[in-house]
Design a protein around this motif. Sequence first.
Motif, mmCIF file in Angstrom:
data_model
loop_
_atom_site.group_PDB
_atom_site.id
_atom_site.type_symbol
_atom_site.label_atom_id
_atom_site.label_comp_id
_atom_site.label_asym_id
_atom_site.label_seq_id
_atom_site.Cartn_x
_atom_site.Cartn_y
_atom_site.Cartn_z
ATOM 1 N N LEU A 1 -4.173 -0.040 1.020
ATOM 2 C CA LEU A 1 -3.956 0.292 -0.722
ATOM 3 C C LEU A 1 -3.454 -0.880 -1.615
ATOM 4 O O LEU A 1 -2.620 -1.222 -1.761
ATOM 5 C CB LEU A 1 -2.117 1.417 -0.333
ATOM 6 C CG LEU A 1 -2.389 2.532 1.032
ATOM 7 C CD1 LEU A 1 -1.281 2.695 1.414
ATOM 8 C CD2 LEU A 1 -2.865 3.769 0.651
ATOM 9 N N PRO A 2 -4.312 -0.227 -2.854
ATOM 10 C CA PRO A 2 -4.370 -1.585 -3.209
ATOM 11 C C PRO A 2 -3.160 -0.929 -4.788
ATOM 12 O O PRO A 2 -2.352 0.244 -5.060
ATOM 13 C CB PRO A 2 -5.506 -1.527 -4.356
ATOM 14 C CG PRO A 2 -6.382 0.196 -4.185
ATOM 15 C CD PRO A 2 -5.582 0.811 -2.665
ATOM 16 N N GLY A 3 -2.498 -1.605 -6.112
ATOM 17 C CA GLY A 3 -1.778 -1.469 -6.230
ATOM 18 C C GLY A 3 -1.011 -2.707 -6.909
ATOM 19 O O GLY A 3 -0.927 -3.418 -6.722
ATOM 20 N N GLU A 4 0.536 -2.540 -6.980
ATOM 21 C CA GLU A 4 1.320 -3.209 -7.570
ATOM 22 C C GLU A 4 2.281 -3.523 -6.195
ATOM 23 O O GLU A 4 2.355 -4.668 -5.906
ATOM 24 C CB GLU A 4 2.540 -2.322 -8.149
ATOM 25 C CG GLU A 4 2.178 -2.266 -9.426
ATOM 26 C CD GLU A 4 3.396 -1.855 -10.053
ATOM 27 O OE1 GLU A 4 5.008 -2.137 -9.994
ATOM 28 O OE2 GLU A 4 3.404 -0.951 -11.642
ATOM 29 N N LYS A 5 2.459 -2.958 -5.487
ATOM 30 C CA LYS A 5 2.431 -3.174 -3.323
ATOM 31 C C LYS A 5 1.142 -3.901 -3.535
ATOM 32 O O LYS A 5 0.961 -2.741 -2.319
ATOM 33 C CB LYS A 5 3.588 -2.423 -3.229
ATOM 34 C CG LYS A 5 4.881 -2.595 -4.546
ATOM 35 C CD LYS A 5 6.386 -1.896 -3.594
ATOM 36 C CE LYS A 5 7.185 -1.666 -4.867
ATOM 37 N NZ LYS A 5 7.987 -0.534 -4.834
ATOM 38 N N PRO A 6 0.159 -3.887 -2.918
ATOM 39 C CA PRO A 6 -0.894 -3.749 -1.945
ATOM 40 C C PRO A 6 -0.533 -3.840 -1.172
ATOM 41 O O PRO A 6 0.065 -4.690 -0.439
ATOM 42 C CB PRO A 6 -2.094 -5.095 -2.376
ATOM 43 C CG PRO A 6 -0.982 -5.663 -3.185
ATOM 44 C CD PRO A 6 0.278 -5.172 -4.037
ATOM 45 N N ARG A 7 -1.102 -3.447 0.443
ATOM 46 C CA ARG A 7 -0.755 -3.785 1.091
ATOM 47 C C ARG A 7 -1.922 -2.738 1.769
ATOM 48 O O ARG A 7 -2.652 -1.700 2.217
ATOM 49 C CB ARG A 7 0.569 -3.122 2.339
ATOM 50 C CG ARG A 7 1.135 -1.723 1.974
ATOM 51 C CD ARG A 7 2.122 -0.889 1.327
ATOM 52 N NE ARG A 7 2.924 -1.870 0.563
ATOM 53 C CZ ARG A 7 3.766 -2.633 1.151
ATOM 54 N NH1 ARG A 7 4.158 -2.835 2.122
ATOM 55 N NH2 ARG A 7 4.650 -2.613 0.206
ATOM 56 N N PHE A 8 -1.810 -3.102 3.452
ATOM 57 C CA PHE A 8 -2.901 -2.078 4.664
ATOM 58 C C PHE A 8 -1.469 -1.241 5.070
ATOM 59 O O PHE A 8 -0.515 -1.688 5.565
ATOM 60 C CB PHE A 8 -3.523 -2.705 5.429
ATOM 61 C CG PHE A 8 -5.355 -3.718 5.743
ATOM 62 C CD1 PHE A 8 -5.291 -2.061 5.942
ATOM 63 C CD2 PHE A 8 -4.850 -4.666 5.205
ATOM 64 C CE1 PHE A 8 -7.046 -2.467 5.389
ATOM 65 C CE2 PHE A 8 -6.182 -4.821 4.728
ATOM 66 C CZ PHE A 8 -7.548 -3.975 4.712
ATOM 67 N N ALA A 9 -2.017 0.080 5.182
ATOM 68 C CA ALA A 9 -0.850 1.210 6.281
ATOM 69 C C ALA A 9 -1.858 1.397 7.213
ATOM 70 O O ALA A 9 -3.092 1.723 7.171
ATOM 71 C CB ALA A 9 -0.200 1.925 4.938
ATOM 72 N N PHE A 10 -1.665 1.609 8.130
ATOM 73 C CA PHE A 10 -2.149 1.962 9.932
ATOM 74 C C PHE A 10 -1.126 3.413 9.918
ATOM 75 O O PHE A 10 -0.273 3.620 9.762
ATOM 76 C CB PHE A 10 -1.405 0.954 10.534
ATOM 77 C CG PHE A 10 -1.743 -0.435 10.665
ATOM 78 C CD1 PHE A 10 -2.944 -0.881 9.909
ATOM 79 C CD2 PHE A 10 -0.821 -1.201 9.461
ATOM 80 C CE1 PHE A 10 -3.352 -1.981 9.532
ATOM 81 C CE2 PHE A 10 -1.027 -2.372 8.916
ATOM 82 C CZ PHE A 10 -1.732 -2.782 9.845
#
Length: 148
Positions: A55-64
């Motif tokens: 999930l890119p953007g201001e708070k990028p992260r990998f979601a599971f």
Amino acid sequence: MELEKLAASLQQAYPQGLPGERDALVTLLVQKGYSHQEAVAVARALEAQGYAHFLPGEKPRFAFTSRPVDLKALMRALDQEYPEFVGEGDEEEEALDFLATRLEGDRQVAKEVLEALRGAGYVEKAYSPELVRDRLFFRFPEALRLYA
């Protein structure tokens, strides 16, 4: 380790997702004992099978998610169909109901998805003048716009 079990353990450890850019998942897998080459392969497999979602953007992260999910299709539905779905009731419940209907009634995975989207900054609770109450708004970065 089987992908399903690994995905479930990652989802439990990071319910709002693993903060960081695309390499964050590989780095985590290396820390868990995989060689770099194995970590890259496992990360790709998790994404390809729908357990891990960047999930890119201001708070990028990998979601599971604990089961495979077509997150892009869900985000498309949230962007295009959700505004027509909302009605009366609790804003959290209606969002979970909408997601669960798209996930074959799996409310637990709907909660996982909602929490991950919230963690990435894609969910905002705000007042809706047309509904005369608060509701959840889903906003996705331009990188994820999925219009046909």
